[in-house]
Design a protein around this motif. Structure first.
Motif, PDB file in Angstrom:
ATOM      1  N   MET A   1       2.252   5.307   4.193  1.00 20.50           N
ATOM      2  CA  MET A   1       1.825   6.544   4.404  1.00 20.50           C
ATOM      3  C   MET A   1       2.077   7.415   3.035  1.00 20.50           C
ATOM      4  O   MET A   1       3.187   7.348   2.557  1.00 20.50           O
ATOM      5  N   PRO A   2       1.318   8.018   2.394  1.00 15.60           N
ATOM      6  CA  PRO A   2       1.679   8.952   1.093  1.00 15.60           C
ATOM      7  C   PRO A   2       2.765   9.924   1.270  1.00 15.60           C
ATOM      8  O   PRO A   2       3.550  10.037   0.374  1.00 15.60           O
ATOM      9  N   GLY A  95       0.306  11.822  -3.700  1.00 17.09           N
ATOM     10  CA  GLY A  95       0.473   9.935  -3.592  1.00 17.09           C
ATOM     11  C   GLY A  95       1.857   9.520  -3.974  1.00 17.09           C
ATOM     12  O   GLY A  95       2.074   8.440  -4.049  1.00 17.09           O
ATOM     13  N   VAL A 232      -5.082  11.288  -0.248  1.00 13.92           N
ATOM     14  CA  VAL A 232      -4.513  10.491   0.999  1.00 13.92           C
ATOM     15  C   VAL A 232      -5.515   9.549   1.175  1.00 13.92           C
ATOM     16  O   VAL A 232      -5.157   8.187   1.774  1.00 13.92           O
ATOM     17  N   ILE A 233      -6.919   9.656   1.047  1.00 12.71           N
ATOM     18  CA  ILE A 233      -7.775   8.606   1.456  1.00 12.71           C
ATOM     19  C   ILE A 233      -7.471   7.378   0.521  1.00 12.71           C
ATOM     20  O   ILE A 233      -7.461   6.150   0.986  1.00 12.71           O
ATOM     21  N   TYR A 234      -7.474   7.635  -0.605  1.00 13.17           N
ATOM     22  CA  TYR A 234      -7.073   6.280  -1.714  1.00 13.17           C
ATOM     23  C   TYR A 234      -5.813   5.719  -1.547  1.00 13.17           C
ATOM     24  O   TYR A 234      -5.864   4.452  -1.675  1.00 13.17           O
ATOM     25  N   GLU A 235      -5.004   6.470  -1.251  1.00 10.60           N
ATOM     26  CA  GLU A 235      -3.412   5.777  -1.033  1.00 10.60           C
ATOM     27  C   GLU A 235      -3.488   5.025   0.324  1.00 10.60           C
ATOM     28  O   GLU A 235      -2.933   3.984   0.187  1.00 10.60           O
ATOM     29  N   LEU A 236      -4.275   5.593   1.366  1.00 11.54           N
ATOM     30  CA  LEU A 236      -3.946   4.902   2.765  1.00 11.54           C
ATOM     31  C   LEU A 236      -4.924   3.743   2.677  1.00 11.54           C
ATOM     32  O   LEU A 236      -4.479   2.459   3.100  1.00 11.54           O
ATOM     33  N   PHE A 237      -6.198   3.748   2.157  1.00  7.70           N
ATOM     34  CA  PHE A 237      -6.955   2.792   2.391  1.00  7.70           C
ATOM     35  C   PHE A 237      -7.185   1.793   0.969  1.00  7.70           C
ATOM     36  O   PHE A 237      -7.494   0.560   1.121  1.00  7.70           O
ATOM     37  N   ASN A 240      -2.186   1.548  -0.722  1.00  9.57           N
ATOM     38  CA  ASN A 240      -1.268   1.070   0.252  1.00  9.57           C
ATOM     39  C   ASN A 240      -1.569  -0.459   0.981  1.00  9.57           C
ATOM     40  O   ASN A 240      -0.835  -1.202   1.663  1.00  9.57           O
ATOM     41  N   GLN A 241      -2.785  -0.697   1.108  1.00  8.25           N
ATOM     42  CA  GLN A 241      -3.478  -1.840   1.666  1.00  8.25           C
ATOM     43  C   GLN A 241      -3.730  -2.805   0.578  1.00  8.25           C
ATOM     44  O   GLN A 241      -3.822  -2.623  -0.754  1.00  8.25           O
TER      45      GLN A 241
END
Length: 251
Positions: A1-2, A95, A232-237, A240-241
């Motif tokens: 998580m960011p 991020g 948040v969206i770019y970091e999560l999906f 971080n993936q």
């Protein structure tokens, strides 16, 4: 998580040489960007008798800001990361790519660069007005807020995809160009409604010099929300993936 990577930093970081150099680079890049972008609008008004609200004025604003931002990001990229926007800095902070202490230094430098650029323009043009961002007739603050959120989301998502993502590969070479293009395109989309700021510092400079604060909060809240959502969206999906750079085809 960011959120787990967010770093506050220490007071000592503010006085470090690399932080001060980076802040200076942000100040200079913002001065370059605002002087060219705002100045082009003032020049267009002068030669067209206040025709900035015409279709030609919208295209002029789009091109001027796209070109100027491409240069401003490029010249600052190797020193400060070339944020040239408090919202981009906020997205990087969310991020975990920059500390809060360093972010504050960037925000101060960016806002100062915008104010100095507008003061220089006012002096150099013999006192012409540096017009503050405002809402067009029939546009409410909530309409404008949505515009600023969505447009800044697109901007910061582009920054992440082309400049921040460690797997960006060769696409990083065109990051300043892509960033300039999305800002230019967004001005064509939103400029007729709320001026299409996407950048709190760009709104702050003209507001200070002209001392016009009507609906000014929209130009801070909207970009910060859009930047945070994009980060948040770019970091999560995507960061971080696990994701691999797609293979390229040689022709």
């Amino acid at each position: 998580m960011p959120i787990s990577r967010i770093a506050v930093g220490s007071p000592a970081e503010v006085g470090q040489a690399d932080t001060l150099k980076a802040a200076l680079a942000e100040f200079i890049s913002m001065l370059i960007f605002v002087f060219a972008g705002e100045g082009a609008g003032m020049a267009f008004n002068k030669v067209t008798d206040d025709g900035s609200t015409t279709p030609a004025g919208l295209v002029q604003a789009s091109l001027a800001h796209a070109f100027a931002l491409f240069v401003a990001v490029s010249v600052g990229a190797n020193i400060s990361g070339g944020h040239v926007n408090p919202a981009v800095t906020f997205g990087a902070f969310v991020g975990g790519h920059i500390t809060l202490a360093r972010s504050v230094m960037y925000w101060i430098a960016q806002c100062a660069g915008s104010v100095v650029a507008c003061l220089l323009l006012k002096f150099a043009t013999g006192g012409l007005e540096t017009s503050a961002f405002s809402l067009s007739s029939g546009v409410t603050v909530w309409n404008a807020l949505v515009f600023e959120i969505v447009m800044t989301f697109g901007l910061v998502y582009t920054v992440y995809a082309t400049a921040v993502d460690p797997k960006k590969g060769n696409i990083g070479i065109i990051a300043p160009l892509a960033i300039g293009f999305i800002v230019g395109a967004n001005i064509l989309a939103g400029g007729a409604f709320d001026g299409a700021s996407m950048n709190p510092a760009v709104s702050f400079g003209p507001a200070v010099v002209s001392w016009s604060w009507s609906s000014h909060w929209v130009y801070w809240l909207g970009p910060f929300l859009g930047a945070g959502i994009a980060a948040v969206i770019y970091e999560l999906f995507f960061i971080n993936q696990t994701h691999e750079q797609l293979p390229t085809t040689e022709f």
